[in-house]
Design an enzyme around this catalytic site. Structure first.
Site, short mmCIF file in Angstrom:
data_model
loop_
_atom_site.label_atom_id
_atom_site.label_comp_id
_atom_site.label_asym_id
_atom_site.label_seq_id
_atom_site.Cartn_x
_atom_site.Cartn_y
_atom_site.Cartn_z
N SER A 113 -44.71 64.80 85.15
CA SER A 113 -45.45 65.51 86.21
C SER A 113 -46.88 64.99 86.19
CB SER A 113 -45.45 67.01 85.95
OG SER A 113 -44.14 67.49 85.78
N LYS A 169 -43.54 68.54 93.31
CA LYS A 169 -43.50 69.17 91.98
C LYS A 169 -44.72 70.08 91.76
CE LYS A 169 -42.60 69.70 87.52
NZ LYS A 169 -41.59 70.63 87.07
N LYS A 188 -51.69 72.00 82.82
CA LYS A 188 -51.89 70.69 83.46
C LYS A 188 -51.42 70.74 84.92
CE LYS A 188 -48.61 67.81 83.26
NZ LYS A 188 -47.55 66.87 82.89
P1 NAD Z 1 -43.19 66.49 75.13
O1 NAD Z 1 -44.60 66.57 74.67
O2 NAD Z 1 -42.15 67.29 74.43
O3 NAD Z 1 -42.69 64.96 75.10
C1 NAD Z 1 -43.50 63.87 75.40
C2 NAD Z 1 -43.10 62.73 74.49
O4 NAD Z 1 -43.88 61.59 74.84
C3 NAD Z 1 -43.37 63.00 73.00
O5 NAD Z 1 -42.21 62.77 72.24
C4 NAD Z 1 -44.48 62.05 72.65
O6 NAD Z 1 -44.44 61.58 71.31
C5 NAD Z 1 -44.24 60.93 73.64
N1 NAD Z 1 -45.40 60.09 73.89
C6 NAD Z 1 -46.69 60.47 74.05
N2 NAD Z 1 -47.48 59.40 74.24
C7 NAD Z 1 -46.66 58.32 74.23
C8 NAD Z 1 -46.89 56.92 74.38
N3 NAD Z 1 -48.11 56.42 74.60
N4 NAD Z 1 -45.81 56.09 74.29
C9 NAD Z 1 -44.57 56.58 74.07
N5 NAD Z 1 -44.29 57.90 73.90
C10 NAD Z 1 -45.34 58.74 73.98
O7 NAD Z 1 -43.23 66.82 76.69
P2 NAD Z 1 -41.99 67.28 77.60
O8 NAD Z 1 -41.90 68.75 77.59
O9 NAD Z 1 -40.80 66.45 77.27
O10 NAD Z 1 -42.56 66.88 79.06
C11 NAD Z 1 -42.54 65.57 79.53
C12 NAD Z 1 -42.95 65.58 81.00
O11 NAD Z 1 -42.01 66.35 81.75
C13 NAD Z 1 -44.32 66.22 81.25
O12 NAD Z 1 -45.01 65.49 82.23
C14 NAD Z 1 -43.99 67.63 81.71
O13 NAD Z 1 -45.00 68.18 82.53
C15 NAD Z 1 -42.69 67.39 82.45
N6 NAD Z 1 -41.78 68.56 82.50
C16 NAD Z 1 -41.53 69.30 81.38
C17 NAD Z 1 -40.65 70.38 81.45
C18 NAD Z 1 -40.32 71.24 80.23
O14 NAD Z 1 -39.66 72.28 80.39
N7 NAD Z 1 -40.74 70.86 79.03
C19 NAD Z 1 -40.03 70.70 82.67
C20 NAD Z 1 -40.28 69.90 83.78
C21 NAD Z 1 -41.17 68.84 83.69
#
Ligand code: NAD
Length: 300
Positions: A104, A179, A248
């Site tokens: 997002s 979104k 965010k």
């Molecule tokens: P999260 O923090 O659990 O996962 C993010 C992952 O990215 C982590 O494992 C982290 O180590 C990795 N990461 C960070 N920097 C990195 C880099 N430079 N290179 C490679 N890997 C890297 O977050 P999430 O909950 O999985 O969310 C991911 C995205 O999805 C976000 O943008 C969030 O807004 C969106 N989203 C989340 C949800 C939810 O319910 N969690 C729902 C819809 C959308």
């Protein structure tokens, strides 16, 4: 990759294997795809050693070896950092590759990356998701896709591995805009539910009664259905959708509002509530932890 080539001949790359990325990437393995993965966390990568995925040492390797590269990362700044630069995905991926960012982010971030990708003969789609970790596990997410329609159609078989409701919205960045609209509502609804429940408790109502009535009355919403039973009643706020991510998303909505001179007073107030929750150390807790925050402030 030639558009229209056989589904399982495409090699998938996946960058960012967190709460959402891990189950989405696993669904590609389950569907039989060859999968290249990378996450910046060594701990996260360690867990992938037990799978048949190829563990890459960086994003460059993922990009070089894959036909379709998915990313699921915390924010736009991080998305930009892995896409751009000499070792970035854009510089390293094959001509004709398709990048699908599932994070997002602001529409402008995707638009700018889409333009840069186009200059290198690569397609870039923004495809934020909705449906949470459960939807990611079940492969039932809603996907909102912006960018080139032909590229969207080419990767539709792969999008179907992670999503059930898949929408082509329009030009680059329009998936992100959709979104933002959805998550503005989610954030405001959760903030309102938290206030309402604590008011109810202060007026002597018990949670079970409120849940029963709200669930069949006009105050019900996605958050009352998804959060009351699973998080608020057991007072367990781990997992789910993090306060920091919701904050965010509300900030992205406020930026979008500013860009089009649209006042967003409800969003603005909700953003401050999530800011307070972050200041109270609840950043990584589920958004329903707003209930915990207000109960600690007001029920002493
Ligand atoms: P999260 O923090 O659990 O996962 C993010 C992952 O990215 C982590 O494992 C982290 O180590 C990795 N990461 C960070 N920097 C990195 C880099 N430079 N290179 C490679 N890997 C890297 O977050 P999430 O909950 O999985 O969310 C991911 C995205 O999805 C976000 O943008 C969030 O807004 C969106 N989203 C989340 C949800 C939810 O319910 N969690 C729902 C819809 C959308």
């Amino acid at each position: 990759m030639a558009y229209g080539s056989d589904k399982l001949e495409k090699v998938i790359g996946f960058i960012g294997l967190g709460a959402m990325g891990k189950p989405m990437a696993e669904n590609f393995l389950k569907a039989g795809y060859e999968l290249n993965v990378f996450d910046v966390s060594a701990l996260v990568m360690e867990k992938w050693k037990r799978t048949s995925a190829n563990l890459c040492k960086n994003v460059t390797e993922v990009a070089e070896k894959s036909d379709i590269i998915f990313s699921s990362l915390p924010n736009g700044k991080i998305v930009q950092s892995i896409m751009e630069g000499e070792q970035g995905v854009l510089a390293s991926c094959k001509t004709g590759a398709v990048i699908v960012d599932l994070s997002s982010v602001a529409p402008e971030t995707s638009e700018s990356l889409c333009q840069k990708a186009g200059e290198k003969g690569v397609c870039y789609l923004d495809s934020p998701v909705s449906g949470g970790v459960t939807g990611a596990q079940k492969g039932t997410l809603t996907l909102m896709v912006g960018g080139d329609r032909e590229a969207y159609e080419a990767v539709l078989p792969e999008l179907n591995c992670i999503g059930k409701n898949i929408f082509y919205i329009g030009k680059s960045g329009s998936g992100d805009a959709m979104k933002i609209v959805n998550n503005l509502l989610l954030g405001c609804n959760m903030a309102a539910l938290a206030e309402a429940l604590i008011l109810g408790e202060k007026c002597g109502l018990d949670l079970k009664t409120m849940k029963e009535i709200i669930s069949i009355s006009s105050g019900r919403s996605y958050v009352s259905e998804a959060k009351l039973e699973n998080f608020i009643m057991p007072e367990s706020y781990d997992g789910g959708f993090a306060i920091s991510l919701q904050h965010k998303d509300l900030s992205l909505a406020l930026e979008a509002g500013k860009a089009v001179t649209m006042p967003l007073p409800m969003t603005s107030m909700a953003a401050q509530i999530y800011e307070l929750a972050k200041a109270e150390g609840l950043s990584r807790k589920d958004i329903s932890a707003l209930v915990k925050m207000w109960s600690e402030h007001t029920l002493k």
